[in-house]
Design an enzyme around this catalytic site. Sequence first.
Site, PDB file in Angstrom:
ATOM      1  N   GLY A  83      -2.571   4.774  -3.981  1.00  0.00           N
ATOM      2  CA  GLY A  83      -2.686   5.953  -3.123  1.00  0.00           C
ATOM      3  C   GLY A  83      -1.420   6.793  -3.038  1.00  0.00           C
ATOM      4  CB  SER A 121      -1.734   6.585  -8.645  1.00  0.00           C
ATOM      5  OG  SER A 121      -1.331   6.433  -7.292  1.00  0.00           O
ATOM      6  CD  GLU A 131      -6.028  -2.257  -6.818  1.00  0.00           C
ATOM      7  OE1 GLU A 131      -6.477  -1.195  -7.264  1.00  0.00           O
ATOM      8  OE2 GLU A 131      -6.265  -2.658  -5.682  1.00  0.00           O
ATOM      9  CD  GLU A 148      -5.862   0.524   0.950  1.00  0.00           C
ATOM     10  OE1 GLU A 148      -7.091   0.527   1.107  1.00  0.00           O
ATOM     11  OE2 GLU A 148      -5.279   1.290   0.152  1.00  0.00           O
TER      12      GLU A 148
HETATM   13  C1  PEP Z   1      -7.309   1.172  -4.750  1.00  0.00           C
HETATM   14  O1  PEP Z   1      -7.674   1.491  -3.627  1.00  0.00           O
HETATM   15  O2  PEP Z   1      -7.609   0.049  -5.188  1.00  0.00           O
HETATM   16  C2  PEP Z   1      -6.528   2.121  -5.521  1.00  0.00           C
HETATM   17  C3  PEP Z   1      -6.041   1.761  -6.679  1.00  0.00           C
HETATM   18  O3  PEP Z   1      -6.334   3.370  -4.983  1.00  0.00           O
HETATM   19  P1  PEP Z   1      -5.766   4.681  -5.744  1.00  0.00           P
HETATM   20  O4  PEP Z   1      -6.471   4.768  -7.066  1.00  0.00           O
HETATM   21  O5  PEP Z   1      -6.122   5.804  -4.833  1.00  0.00           O
HETATM   22  O6  PEP Z   1      -4.312   4.485  -5.910  1.00  0.00           O
END
Ligand code: PEP
Length: 255
Positions: A172, A212, A166, A96
């Site tokens: 998300g 997620s 990630e 992000e």
């Molecule tokens: C994150 O914000 O690092 C993340 C993995 O979010 P989520 O688990 O909601 O996908």
Amino acid sequence: MSRTPVVGGNFKCNGTVKFIQEHAEVLKKIENNGVEVFVCPTALHSSLLQSLMAGSHVEVAAQNMYFQKPGAWTGELAGELLVDAGIKTTLIGHSERRRIMGESNEESAKKAKRALELGLKVVFCIGETLAEREANQVDAVNFAQLEALRLITVEADWKNIVVAYEPVWSIGTGVVASPAQAQTVHESLRKWFAEKVSAKVAQEIRIQYGGSVNAKNCAELSSCKDIDGFLVGGASLKPEFLDIVKILGDTKKKM
Ligand code: PEP
């Protein structure tokens, strides 16, 4: 398996004082089952959560920091301020920040380097977008994000770094990477470390999967040999965060 599993909770820009007070009661129930646990509240809630979590198994970490020394940087948090507040670990380069705030690979690397210089531990987030995955750029993108950091660090620095893989398309979205997809990338990352840093770092560095993750999908991911834990967003705001820590710890003990 010699790597200590590690789970982080990223609260992102969420939480009220009331929520933090209530959620601390949940987090305090996390027992030491061989898994390191940290959570990253907003900077605003950090000291409150630190005092509520004192004596617990859960470390309070930061979501981000700036690479400059304290000074005229309105809205930023210099690493010295984190250290002064008793913070020991910070996320760096969350997607992000890279995608929405426009943080470049070089900026993320600079932040991580500064954090390490200040004695902080770094959870360095990397990951590809869906378009990059579809263009067969997964390794190229992840390696470039790591390479920016490798260029300004030395081998010894990596013992204070956890990598969080990630994939952006999974954060998300409710679309979790399959265990095979995640394991494939984690294995490639370890190979990259072996070639570019050292065999020792490749063996020892912990690589979290994030995107997620929840209590239902974490068991299969936990059983992948190169997945050392999770960075959890949405589910870290819920009681199921405890289940994720427990399932990871139980699964790794059996491996
Ligand atoms: C994150 O914000 O690092 C993340 C993995 O979010 P989520 O688990 O909601 O996908």
